[in-house]
Design an enzyme around this catalytic site. Structure first.
Site, PDB file in Angstrom:
ATOM      1  N   ARG A 102      32.654  58.493  69.638  1.00  0.00           N
ATOM      2  CA  ARG A 102      32.496  57.247  68.916  1.00  0.00           C
ATOM      3  C   ARG A 102      32.427  56.078  69.896  1.00  0.00           C
ATOM      4  NH1 ARG A 102      36.603  55.720  66.925  1.00  0.00           N
ATOM      5  NH2 ARG A 102      37.989  57.425  67.485  1.00  0.00           N
ATOM      6  N   TYR A 241      26.142  61.288  67.329  1.00  0.00           N
ATOM      7  CA  TYR A 241      27.396  62.013  67.488  1.00  0.00           C
ATOM      8  C   TYR A 241      28.464  61.676  66.444  1.00  0.00           C
ATOM      9  CZ  TYR A 241      30.471  65.039  70.123  1.00  0.00           C
ATOM     10  OH  TYR A 241      31.253  66.099  70.515  1.00  0.00           O
ATOM     11  N   GLY A 243      31.433  60.680  64.252  1.00  0.00           N
ATOM     12  CA  GLY A 243      31.661  59.566  63.343  1.00  0.00           C
ATOM     13  C   GLY A 243      30.593  58.489  63.401  1.00  0.00           C
ATOM     14  N   LYS A 250      34.228  58.438  59.113  1.00  0.00           N
ATOM     15  CA  LYS A 250      34.989  57.254  59.490  1.00  0.00           C
ATOM     16  C   LYS A 250      34.404  55.988  58.848  1.00  0.00           C
ATOM     17  CE  LYS A 250      38.104  59.459  61.541  1.00  0.00           C
ATOM     18  NZ  LYS A 250      38.057  60.270  62.654  1.00  0.00           N
ATOM     19  N   HIS A 270      43.885  57.461  58.008  1.00  0.00           N
ATOM     20  CA  HIS A 270      43.527  58.437  59.043  1.00  0.00           C
ATOM     21  C   HIS A 270      44.668  59.447  59.148  1.00  0.00           C
ATOM     22  CE1 HIS A 270      42.125  59.027  63.514  1.00  0.00           C
ATOM     23  NE2 HIS A 270      41.547  59.899  62.703  1.00  0.00           N
ATOM     24  N   SER A 292      43.119  59.390  67.159  1.00  0.00           N
ATOM     25  CA  SER A 292      42.142  60.431  67.452  1.00  0.00           C
ATOM     26  C   SER A 292      42.611  61.295  68.629  1.00  0.00           C
ATOM     27  CB  SER A 292      40.797  59.792  67.791  1.00  0.00           C
ATOM     28  OG  SER A 292      40.379  59.000  66.700  1.00  0.00           O
ATOM     29  N   CYS A 294      45.128  63.276  68.834  1.00  0.00           N
ATOM     30  CA  CYS A 294      46.586  63.254  69.051  1.00  0.00           C
ATOM     31  C   CYS A 294      47.318  64.254  68.174  1.00  0.00           C
ATOM     32  CB  CYS A 294      47.129  61.857  68.838  1.00  0.00           C
ATOM     33  SG  CYS A 294      46.605  60.713  70.122  1.00  0.00           S
ATOM     34  N   LYS A 296      46.341  65.799  64.823  1.00  0.00           N
ATOM     35  CA  LYS A 296      46.274  65.957  63.365  1.00  0.00           C
ATOM     36  C   LYS A 296      45.814  67.364  62.978  1.00  0.00           C
ATOM     37  CE  LYS A 296      43.694  62.393  62.662  1.00  0.00           C
ATOM     38  NZ  LYS A 296      43.750  62.037  64.087  1.00  0.00           N
ATOM     39  N   ASN A 298      45.903  70.042  64.608  1.00  0.00           N
ATOM     40  CA  ASN A 298      46.918  71.033  64.968  1.00  0.00           C
ATOM     41  C   ASN A 298      48.072  71.042  63.985  1.00  0.00           C
ATOM     42  OD1 ASN A 298      46.672  72.528  67.833  1.00  0.00           O
ATOM     43  ND2 ASN A 298      45.412  70.686  67.765  1.00  0.00           N
ATOM     44  N   ASP A 317      42.189  65.098  58.638  1.00  0.00           N
ATOM     45  CA  ASP A 317      41.772  63.841  59.287  1.00  0.00           C
ATOM     46  C   ASP A 317      41.903  62.603  58.394  1.00  0.00           C
ATOM     47  OD1 ASP A 317      40.665  62.799  61.818  1.00  0.00           O
ATOM     48  OD2 ASP A 317      38.951  62.195  60.616  1.00  0.00           O
ATOM     49  N   ASN A 407      35.591  65.862  74.554  1.00  0.00           N
ATOM     50  CA  ASN A 407      35.460  65.550  73.124  1.00  0.00           C
ATOM     51  C   ASN A 407      34.480  66.500  72.429  1.00  0.00           C
ATOM     52  OD1 ASN A 407      36.153  63.995  70.777  1.00  0.00           O
ATOM     53  ND2 ASN A 407      34.202  62.905  70.946  1.00  0.00           N
ATOM     54  N   SER A 408      34.344  67.714  72.986  1.00  0.00           N
ATOM     55  CA  SER A 408      33.503  68.696  72.295  1.00  0.00           C
ATOM     56  C   SER A 408      34.199  69.092  70.996  1.00  0.00           C
ATOM     57  CB  SER A 408      33.263  69.920  73.180  1.00  0.00           C
ATOM     58  OG  SER A 408      34.483  70.482  73.622  1.00  0.00           O
ATOM     59  N   ARG A 409      33.406  69.475  70.008  1.00  0.00           N
ATOM     60  CA  ARG A 409      33.956  69.639  68.656  1.00  0.00           C
ATOM     61  C   ARG A 409      33.373  70.851  67.937  1.00  0.00           C
ATOM     62  NH1 ARG A 409      37.419  65.231  66.441  1.00  0.00           N
ATOM     63  NH2 ARG A 409      37.584  63.804  68.186  1.00  0.00           N
ATOM     64  N   ARG A 440      50.483  59.459  71.193  1.00  0.00           N
ATOM     65  CA  ARG A 440      50.770  60.077  72.488  1.00  0.00           C
ATOM     66  C   ARG A 440      51.574  59.100  73.309  1.00  0.00           C
ATOM     67  NH1 ARG A 440      47.500  64.321  74.732  1.00  0.00           N
ATOM     68  NH2 ARG A 440      46.216  64.869  72.951  1.00  0.00           N
TER      69      ARG A 440
HETATM   70  P1  GTP Z   1      40.675  63.759  65.857  1.00  0.00           P
HETATM   71  O1  GTP Z   1      39.849  64.838  65.269  1.00  0.00           O
HETATM   72  O2  GTP Z   1      40.024  63.069  67.002  1.00  0.00           O
HETATM   73  O3  GTP Z   1      41.141  62.768  64.842  1.00  0.00           O
HETATM   74  O4  GTP Z   1      41.956  64.465  66.583  1.00  0.00           O
HETATM   75  P2  GTP Z   1      43.289  65.123  66.011  1.00  0.00           P
HETATM   76  O5  GTP Z   1      44.315  64.068  65.779  1.00  0.00           O
HETATM   77  O6  GTP Z   1      42.984  66.032  64.885  1.00  0.00           O
HETATM   78  O7  GTP Z   1      43.834  65.954  67.278  1.00  0.00           O
HETATM   79  P3  GTP Z   1      43.885  67.542  67.531  1.00  0.00           P
HETATM   80  O8  GTP Z   1      44.833  68.248  66.604  1.00  0.00           O
HETATM   81  O9  GTP Z   1      42.517  68.058  67.577  1.00  0.00           O
HETATM   82  O10 GTP Z   1      44.544  67.585  68.977  1.00  0.00           O
HETATM   83  C1  GTP Z   1      43.956  66.956  70.073  1.00  0.00           C
HETATM   84  C2  GTP Z   1      44.515  67.517  71.338  1.00  0.00           C
HETATM   85  O11 GTP Z   1      45.942  67.402  71.365  1.00  0.00           O
HETATM   86  C3  GTP Z   1      44.205  68.992  71.526  1.00  0.00           C
HETATM   87  O12 GTP Z   1      43.799  69.213  72.844  1.00  0.00           O
HETATM   88  C4  GTP Z   1      45.514  69.670  71.244  1.00  0.00           C
HETATM   89  O13 GTP Z   1      45.648  70.871  71.953  1.00  0.00           O
HETATM   90  C5  GTP Z   1      46.550  68.639  71.669  1.00  0.00           C
HETATM   91  N1  GTP Z   1      47.801  68.790  70.878  1.00  0.00           N
HETATM   92  C6  GTP Z   1      47.897  68.881  69.534  1.00  0.00           C
HETATM   93  N2  GTP Z   1      49.186  69.080  69.137  1.00  0.00           N
HETATM   94  C7  GTP Z   1      49.929  69.104  70.273  1.00  0.00           C
HETATM   95  C8  GTP Z   1      51.325  69.278  70.527  1.00  0.00           C
HETATM   96  O14 GTP Z   1      52.156  69.456  69.637  1.00  0.00           O
HETATM   97  N3  GTP Z   1      51.712  69.216  71.841  1.00  0.00           N
HETATM   98  C9  GTP Z   1      50.821  69.027  72.859  1.00  0.00           C
HETATM   99  N4  GTP Z   1      51.274  68.985  74.100  1.00  0.00           N
HETATM  100  N5  GTP Z   1      49.489  68.882  72.656  1.00  0.00           N
HETATM  101  C10 GTP Z   1      49.040  68.918  71.384  1.00  0.00           C
HETATM  102  C1  SPV Z   2      38.163  60.770  65.491  1.00  0.00           C
HETATM  103  O1  SPV Z   2      37.701  60.301  66.543  1.00  0.00           O
HETATM  104  O2  SPV Z   2      39.235  60.350  64.971  1.00  0.00           O
HETATM  105  C2  SPV Z   2      37.480  61.898  64.830  1.00  0.00           C
HETATM  106  C3  SPV Z   2      36.149  62.238  65.309  1.00  0.00           C
HETATM  107  O3  SPV Z   2      38.013  62.473  63.888  1.00  0.00           O
HETATM  108  S1  SPV Z   2      34.900  61.242  64.650  1.00  0.00           S
HETATM  109  O4  SPV Z   2      34.481  61.776  63.381  1.00  0.00           O
HETATM  110  O5  SPV Z   2      33.793  61.234  65.604  1.00  0.00           O
HETATM  111  O6  SPV Z   2      35.417  59.894  64.446  1.00  0.00           O
HETATM  112 MN    MN Z   3      40.091  61.586  63.434  1.00  0.00          MN
END
Ligand code: GTP
Ligand code: SPV
Ligand code: MN
Length: 631
Positions: A102, A241, A243, A250, A270, A292, A294, A296, A298, A317, A407-409, A440
């Site tokens: 984004r 790409y 969002g 978004k 979010h 983003s 951080c 979610k 997971n 998300d 930021n590969s998805r 974070r």
């Molecule tokens: P967006 O799709 O961008 O909104 O991201 P998101 O908030 O869904 O984050 P996601 O769960 O994809 O995690 C992003 C990164 O953080 C990944 O590389 C995960 O491995 C890492 N991560 C997630 N949960 C944890 C955790 O509990 N501890 C640590 N150390 N890293 C984590």
């Molecule tokens: C984010 O960046 O919070 C995402 C990916 O979930 S995107 O849809 O590109 O905004």
């Molecule tokens: Mn997001």
């Protein structure tokens, strides 16, 4: 022969040698009558007259149409078909190296009044912005197909759902929207019946001259992601790409929807959404806002490492949250798929995601294995000896650069998630018991802390800071304020947004308000390693939160909120040294007083618009910190 050539030959589901339906067999405009649908037809004609595509294709949303679209993209070299033996029905897209995330600096809220956009958004007056965009969009689809994609956020016709139409010249965007939203002609029926809809227009901004050879990922160096909240429109130019291009996500479900929510009394957030089931079989619903990349996705797919606990996924998300007739807050996930971060997603961190991705997935900017499957950093413990990196270059572990873009998805249907809740599409959603805010933070912020009440919770949300990630352009690791994880996604003045949050909560009876917590999985020791194991072990924090909801455990009052007594955390089966535990919960009044000063600075950028209640929270925090300092 390239992998793409090998596998594209077996790409049809109709069997070898069978006739396949070309994409051109689809795409007719659905015939409906009445003034509402006429307005849609007129708008589509108007956009086509402006952007001058070679053809217009109305997306109907059928499986056959989708297959034809994917096949065409493979034939045109826009997608690589993965080896169906490993990854059936799946594809790899490689973006232009300058179009990988984004672009917040190019994202605008073009509200009539500047103060409605607020200091955290880029603002340009709508007339001025239209004067800039019109010449850019003029002829922008020359040589391309203009797709018209009707979609619903939330189940079609649901009480919390909203609909829209995206016009786009990107087939990749069409395929992605097909996974991320509910696409179909039933949406046109809703429009014909008079339901309001959001207009979204997207072009990659790369018109083709007659006979000009296209590239795999067309885009433009110049980018504009523009929202007109007053007329419920989104116009996106130059990027293909995430969002920037899947405008339902978004742009609509957060920026535009937050404005609709402000006016209608609900919240577009979010936030992931989960159901936690305790060993006693009690069900709790938790929404959590983290910036983003951080955590979610997971947390949404959490597999508890503590016995007896289960988590069901509802969304990863975005949550739309609305007060229900019973006085509680009800939430839906308006999306239909996951657009998740690939790196760091692996067997040991998020096995649920890995299982979700067994097939029918579009991967973008990950690495390609010689056997026609995909790979990214963190997928497996062992790094393959040889890969093709996200830019299409040969790669070995000695290359000294990531094989997959940070930021590969992956783009995949939510229904494929093995722990998706059976009722995840329930139109009325689920009642919220708790709301989590996180980010974070290498320092200062404890593993978990409970807000004392709703206002304190809103104060915490307004103060979320987080280290930047690769999900948007900017310097990774740099600390920035990201209130409610909505900094890049709030479609109006953030101070008004804080006031809206206060209002929505205040309207609920105290006993029905979700409890608010702040969490931080990312605190680090002085040696730079994470103090908390994270991932599945975050269930231990969730357990404490649920026990708080049940009134089963006490908490310790600290200046910043209520902390767990360490003995109340279930640490069975993990080995976190006592010293690390203490560091995880340490609250240093000095650093927090400094944070309070930063909060005051941040609030002051809103020129008096931040609600007095939040200033009162700030002063109360300072008072408690000073008391603690003296103790
Ligand atoms: P967006 O799709 O961008 O909104 O991201 P998101 O908030 O869904 O984050 P996601 O769960 O994809 O995690 C992003 C990164 O953080 C990944 O590389 C995960 O491995 C890492 N991560 C997630 N949960 C944890 C955790 O509990 N501890 C640590 N150390 N890293 C984590
Ligand atoms: C984010 O960046 O919070 C995402 C990916 O979930 S995107 O849809 O590109 O905004
Ligand atoms: Mn997001």
């Amino acid at each position: 022969m390239a992998i793409a050539d090998v596998f594209s030959r077996s790409s049809t589901t109709t069997g070898p040698g069978a006739a396949v339906t070309p994409l051109s067999a689809f795409g007719e405009r659905p015939a409906r009558e009445g003034e509402h649908v006429e307005a849609l037809y007129a708008w589509v004609d108007e956009i086509a007259a402006l952007t001058t595509p070679d053809r217009v294709h109305w997306v109907g949303g059928s499986r056959l149409e989708n297959e034809a679209l994917l096949r065409e993209m493979v034939d045109e070299g826009r997608l690589i078909k993965l080896n169906p033996e490993w990854r059936p029905g799946s594809y790899l897209a490689r973006s232009h190296p300058g179009d990988v995330a984004r672009t917040e600096g190019r994202t605008y809220i073009a509200s009539e009044r500047e103060e409605d956009a607020g200091p955290t958004n880029n603002w340009v007056a709508p007339d001025e912005m239209r004067a800039t965009l019109t010449p850019l969009f003029a002829g922008s689809m020359r040589g391309r197909t203009m797709y018209v994609v009707p979609f619903s956020m939330g189940t079609v016709g649901g009480p919390l759902s909203h609909i829209g139409v995206q016009i786009t010249d990107s087939a990749y965007a069409v395929a992605s929207i097909g996974i991320m939203t509910r696409v179909g002609v039933d949406v046109i029926d809703q429009i014909a019946a008079g339901k309001p809809w959001v207009k979204t227009v997207h072009t990659v901004g790369a018109p083709l001259a007659p006979g000009e050879q296209d590239v795999a990922w067309p885009c433009n160096d110049e980018k504009y992601i523009v929202h007109y909240p007053d007329t419920l429109e989104v116009w996106s130019f130059g990027s293909g790409y995430g969002g920037n291009a899947i405008l339902a996500k978004k742009c609509f479900a957060l920026r535009i929807a937050s404005v609709i929510g402000r006016d209608e009394g609900w919240l577009a957030e979010h936030m992931l959404l989960i159901r936690v089931i305790s060993p006693e079989g009690k069900k709790y619903h938790i929404a959590a806002a983290f910036p983003s990349a951080c955590g979610k996705t997971n947390l949404a797919m959490l597999r508890p490492t503590i016995p007896g606990w289960r988590v069901e996924t509802l969304g990863d998300d975005i949550s739309w949250i609305r007060p229900g007739d019973d006085g509680r807050l009800w939430a839906i996930n308006p999306e239909a798929g996951f657009f998740g971060v690939a790196p760091g997603t692996g067997e040991s961190t998020n096995v649920t995601a890995v299982e979700t991705l067994w097939g029918n997935t579009i991967f973008t900017n990950v690495a390609l294995r010689p056997d026609g499957d995909v790979w990214w950093e963190g997928l497996t413990d062992e790094t393959p000896a040889e890969l093709t990196d996200w830019e299409g270059n040969p790669w070995t572990p000695a290359s000294g650069r990531p094989a997959a873009h940070p930021n590969s998805r992956f783009t995949v249907s939510a229904g494929q998630c093995p722990q998706i809740a059976d009722d995840w599409e329930a139109p009325e959603g689920v009642p919220l018991d708790a709301i989590l805010f996180g980010g974070r933070r290498a320092t200062n912020v404890p593993l978990v802390v409970e807000a004392t009440d709703w206002s304190h919770g809103v104060f915490i949300g307004s103060n979320i800071s987080s280290e930047r990630t690769a999900a948007a352009e900017g310097t990774v690791g740099e600390l920035r304020r990201d209130p409610f994880a909505m900094l890049p996604f709030c479609g109006y003045n953030m101070a008004d947004y804080f006031a809206h949050w206060l209002r929505v909560g205040k309207a609920l009876h105290v006993s029905k308000r979700p409890r608010v917590f702040q969490v931080n999985w990312f605190r680090k020791g002085s040696d730079g390693r994470f103090l908390w194991p994270g991932f599945g072990d975050n269930s231990r924090v969730i357990e404490w939160i649920v026990r708080r909801l049940e009134g089963a455990v006490d908490a310790v009052d600290a200046p910043i909120g209520r902390l767990p007594r360490i003995e109340d955390l279930n640490l069975e089966g993990i080995d976190v040294p006592q010293q690390d535990l203490e560091e995880l919960f340490a609250v240093d009044p000095e650093s927090w007083l400094h944070e309070a000063d930063l909060t005051e600075q941040f609030y002051s950028t809103f020129e008096g618009k931040v609600p007095p209640r939040l200033y009162a929270e700030l002063e109360a925090l300072r008072y408690r910190l000073k008391r603690a300092q003296q103790a």
